[in-house]
Design an enzyme around this catalytic site. Structure first.
Site, PDB file in Angstrom:
ATOM      1  CG  ASP A  73      -0.184  -0.117   2.536  1.00 24.90           C
ATOM      2  OD1 ASP A  73       0.713  -0.976   2.614  1.00 24.90           O
ATOM      3  OD2 ASP A  73      -0.489   0.635   3.481  1.00 24.90           O
ATOM      4  CD  GLU A  74      -1.109   4.766   2.880  1.00 24.73           C
ATOM      5  OE1 GLU A  74      -2.123   5.467   3.070  1.00 24.73           O
ATOM      6  OE2 GLU A  74      -0.297   4.495   3.784  1.00 24.73           O
TER       7      GLU A  74
END
Length: 884
Positions: free
Chosen positions: A536-537
């Site tokens: 993620d991210e």
């Protein structure tokens, strides 16, 4: 264990020829730490509306707040300028309006306050105000972190006493009135005694002796009850010894003897289960005056059937069971809880206690988020730096012995900012989980959220290079030393937050870690079947939509102005990644994280691990969907916020061939506050509050439906509409992120009791949940959801909680959250209620002496009234609130 920060300071002091407690630098540190009382007062959360130039200060979305940091010197004068205060702030500090001080952000949330040349000392009793402008807003007490400390050259850092507390409300002020609003248009209902009373008004006390959490598929109540005063006779031939130990432990909590008289017959007969019942964990249960009969599709079903027996028992009077027939099977195959032990560590005992409760409520997947920027929490044989450095936080500016302090952990490693599971600890957790039919899914987050790994491997590199072992030093290096990318991550770290996906050494590192973790699983007798990549991210937040170039001719007033020419996508300045782009291996820099995920899936598949799992945004550039991955199954934790488009995008992920695990922040993130009250703990970027009732009312398969029954983070309605047909979802998971959760007690408060609502939704589909249909739109004005059924179902659930389950949590030693009561005074008469009927209530007229409240005899009161709820034993109480 000696703490690095203490050792390092002692060595430095010894080399200077001074005593730790007599040199002038140490004296200054001690005086400031002991004498300075630091308080924060929120002046406004609407800086742009109050004339602050948020836009040109570079605030994302041109949004900023102003807080006054007040330093009161409660001791003798301090004239030295040779000191610094390091403090934690989850909001970027953009401006300081006091020319005697300057503030520098070090990394992440760690900021440094130091005097300028204009500093004229702290006079005895002097009060100094430092107005600070920070990005966004600060709406809850827990936005402000403890753990500030003072440093000086040749001195041991020391915690500032006034901020060395978990009672953050003691140093936060101003969170009232308009300062509780994220924007002037914030329409949330803020929690008060009166608003709680109104919210609880539709829930009445009712008989729930035949009811169970989670709700079975079918229940037929019989006539009367049977005695279990002499216990039940649980057979020992069905379960392994470890499973019997688990069931015996639960039996002790509910107060029943499983070596008693009432016969229990258990048979595993998969051939008897057809169609919707042919699922792992399915069972039938008949309790009659002749005994208890269980048929199960498998051993898991037998285990859950026994847990259902325990679920029907009132632990405060464990003498009878209702006569009842149950037919039951799980809704989802994946019924999970994710625990972040990386941001702040949580002990093995806390994890084992969680596993006990997961088993009791038929949850079967423990997803351990073991690594992140702030910590690496699993010992890996052969890579000691991962835990020796990455598993510790202390004050070491070079980060060769530990990571820098974050999230209120302060200068030393004697708190939950530091810690890790040894190999033996992890194997113990695996064995404990296996005995309770729970799979442990390890997550090693990459390529982003990996600062603990990157810094640890840089420390390893430096150690081996000093020994002249260049080849060994480079074997597991995770950072391209020539990468000059200027990147800011979501938690405000730089390029050190990323494992470089273009280096062979990164893949060697991943192979090594997976190999060692798989070996632990094998040793525990729980083969590793699912690898969680994280993913993620992986982005630079400064390149997001909330910013615009400072020289833009088409600028708008609601974006922050920054120099975008100085910002890079992750890895954009890495020669090794440029090579992959230039030779066509990867189409562009944005595709690198998904490409790395595909490469890691090959390693996972080669090791015979069937399932590859990730947060969905980490796979968004895998254009072919699930077929781009080498494992048998590819699973995604879906975490798009529903009111930002998640009601539609979740079905798109299912159509890409992924097994979707519903993990929505606005409904099943347990790091969000329980209610819109500044005294509650948590982050709130996705929702201002998620209590047990909201989580219970979540419709995980018909995402648009939730638009009719809940609101967005500002208390406003939104719309949800089905847009595409999709395959069924694979599971549901409740998440506990730990940025604001620094102790095991706080961990349990945030998880319990609302995780029981997640267990309900993961196991049981309610009759108020509508089928998902393309083209059907829901919002606050539609009348498509049967609210009467929903409220009746919640009333049943709330009564089971109040009358039975909270007492079991207490007897299990869980530090759960007791609901704050609702209360009103009308015509001098006090009226009280509570979210879970059956929980005892008390009131006080002086805040000290407490009287039990009885609704049948409402008391006459005058003046101030304080209220609270009380646990079954009387030993635990809720937060106290006043009736106003």
């Amino acid at each position: 264990m000696f703490k690095y920060s203490i050792i390092a300071a002692s060595v430095a002091i010894a080399l200077s020829g001074c005593s730790a407690f007599s040199n002038s630098e140490q004296q200054v540190v001690n005086e400031l730490a002991d004498q300075l009382d630091i308080q924060y007062t929120v002046n406004t959360n609407h800086g742009a509306n109050e004339g602050i130039d948020c836009q040109n200060l570079g605030a994302e979305w041109a949004s900023c707040n102003q807080v006054t940091m007040t330093l009161t010197n409660d001791g003798d004068a301090v004239d030295s300028k040779d000191w610094a205060i390091y403090f934690h702030s989850i909001r970027l500090i953009l401006d300081v309006d006091n020319d005697q001080f300057k503030i520098t952000r070090i990394t992440g949330d760690l900021h440094k306050l130091e005097p300028t040349d204009k500093f004229d000392g702290f006079a005895a009793g002097e009060v100094v105000e430092i107005p600070l402008v920070g990005e966004y807003w600060q709406l809850f007490d827990t936005d402000f972190l403890p753990g500030a400390f003072v440093t000086a050259p040749n001195a041991e850092p020391k915690l500032i006493a006034s901020l060395n507390t978990e009672d953050v409300a003691s140093f936060v002020h101003g969170l009232e009135g308009n300062n509780l609003k994220r924007t002037p248009d914030d329409n949330n209902t803020f929690a008060t005694a009166s608003s709680r009373f109104d919210k609880n008004a539709d829930v009445a006390l009712e008989d729930v002796r035949d009811a169970l959490i989670p709700t079975p598929m079918e229940v037929v109540a019989g006539q009367g009850e049977i005695s279990i005063a002499n216990g039940i006779a649980l057979p020992t031939n069905i379960f392994a010894a470890e499973q019997l130990d688990a069931l015996n432990a639960r039996a002790n909590v509910v107060g029943v003897n499983v070596h008693g008289d009432l016969p229990v017959q258990i048979t595993i007969v998969p051939e008897n289960f057809k169609a919707d019942m042919a699922k792992s964990g399915a069972y039938t249960l008949a309790i009659t005056d002749k005994g208890i009969q269980i048929q199960a599709v498998d051993q898991a079903g037998a285990f859950y059937a026994v847990q259902s027996i325990f679920g029907l028992i009132d632990s405060q009077n464990a003498t009878s069971l209702p006569q009842i027939t149950i037919k039951d099977a799980p809704r989802f195959e994946y019924r999970g809880v994710m625990v972040d032990v990386a941001r702040n560590f949580h002990s093995k005992d806390a994890i084992l206690a969680l596993l006990d409760q997961m088993a009791a409520y038929k949850l079967n997947k423990l997803h351990l988020h073991l690594t992140d920027d702030e910590g690496w929490r699993l010992q890996i044989p052969g890579l000691p730096e991962l835990t020796d450095v990455g598993g510790q936080r202390c004050f070491d500016l070079k980060e060769q012995n530990c990571l820098l302090p974050q999230l209120g952990s302060g200068p030393s490693s004697d708190n939950f900012g530091s810690g890790y599971f040894s190999k033996a600890d992890y194997i113990d957790i695996l064995k404990y989980a296996k005995a309770r039919n729970i799979e442990v899914i390890p997550e090693i987050d990459m390529p982003a959220h990996a600062r603990s790994a990157v810094v640890s491997m840089e420390a390893r590199y430096n150690r081996l290079m000093a020994e002249g072992k260049e080849a060994a030093a480079n074997e597991y290096r995770l950072m391209d030393p020539q990468d000059t990318s200027n990147v800011t991550t979501v938690q405000f770290y730089d390029k050190h937050s990323f494992i470089n996906p273009c280096m062979d050494s990164s893949k060697r590192f991943v192979d090594k870690v997976i190999t060692e973790v798989a070996a632990m699983h094998k040793e525990a007798g729980m083969p590793l079947t699912t690898w969680h990549f994280g993913g993620d991210e992986a982005k630079n937040i400064k390149l997001g939509a909330g910013f615009q170039d400072i020289n833009s001719k088409d600028g708008v007033a609601w974006k922050g102005n920054i120099d975008l020419s100085k910002q890079d996508k992750p890895f954009a300045q890495s020669p090794q990644c440029q090579m992959l782009i230039n030779n066509g291996t990867v189409s562009d820099f944005a595709h690198l994280p998904s490409h790395f995920a595909e490469e890691v899936s090959k390693i996972v598949a080669d090791k015979g691990i069937a399932n590859f799992q990730a947060w969905q945004d980490g796979l968004k550039y895998s254009d072919g969907g699930a077929k781009d991955f080498d494992t048998k199954n590819t699973r995604v934790n879906f975490w798009d916020v529903l009111y930002w488009g998640g009601t539609a995008s979740v079905y798109e992920w299912a159509n890409k061939g992924y097994d979707v695990i519903v993990s929505n922040p606005d409904y099943v993130y347990m790091d969000m506050p329980y209610e819109v009250d500044p005294q509650e703990r948590g982050y709130y970027w996705a929702t201002r509050a998620t209590d047990t009732r909201k989580m219970f009312g979540f419709a995980p398969e018909n995402m648009p439906q939730n638009a009719e029954t809940s609101v967005d983070r500002d208390g406003n309605g939104f719309s949800g509409k089905g847009t595409v047909e999709a395959q069924p979802f694979y599971g549901l998971s409740a998440q506990l992120w730990s940025e604001t959760v620094r102790t095991d007690e706080q961990f349990e408060y945030m998880v319990f009791p609302r995780v029981l609502a997640a267990a309900e939704r993961a196991w049981h589909r309610a009759d108020w949940e509508n089928d998902y249909q393309v083209g059907v739109e829901y919002n606050q004005n539609t009348q498509l959801v049967n609210k009467n059924k929903l409220n009746a179902d919640w009333t049943r659930f709330a009564n089971i909680m109040g009358q039975r389950e909270l007492a079991k949590l207490e007897k299990s030693g869980i530090d759960y959250r007791l609901p704050v009561p609702g209360a009103k005074v009308e015509n001098g008469i006090l009226m009280m209620n509570v979210q879970f009927p059956g929980v005892a209530l008390q009131y006080s007229l002086d805040g000290k002496n407490w009287t039990t409240y009885q609704d049948q005899a409402r008391p006459a009161v005058s003046g101030d009234v304080w209220v609270r709820s009380v646990s079954a034993s009387g030993k635990q109480t809720s937060r106290v609130t006043q009736v106003k």
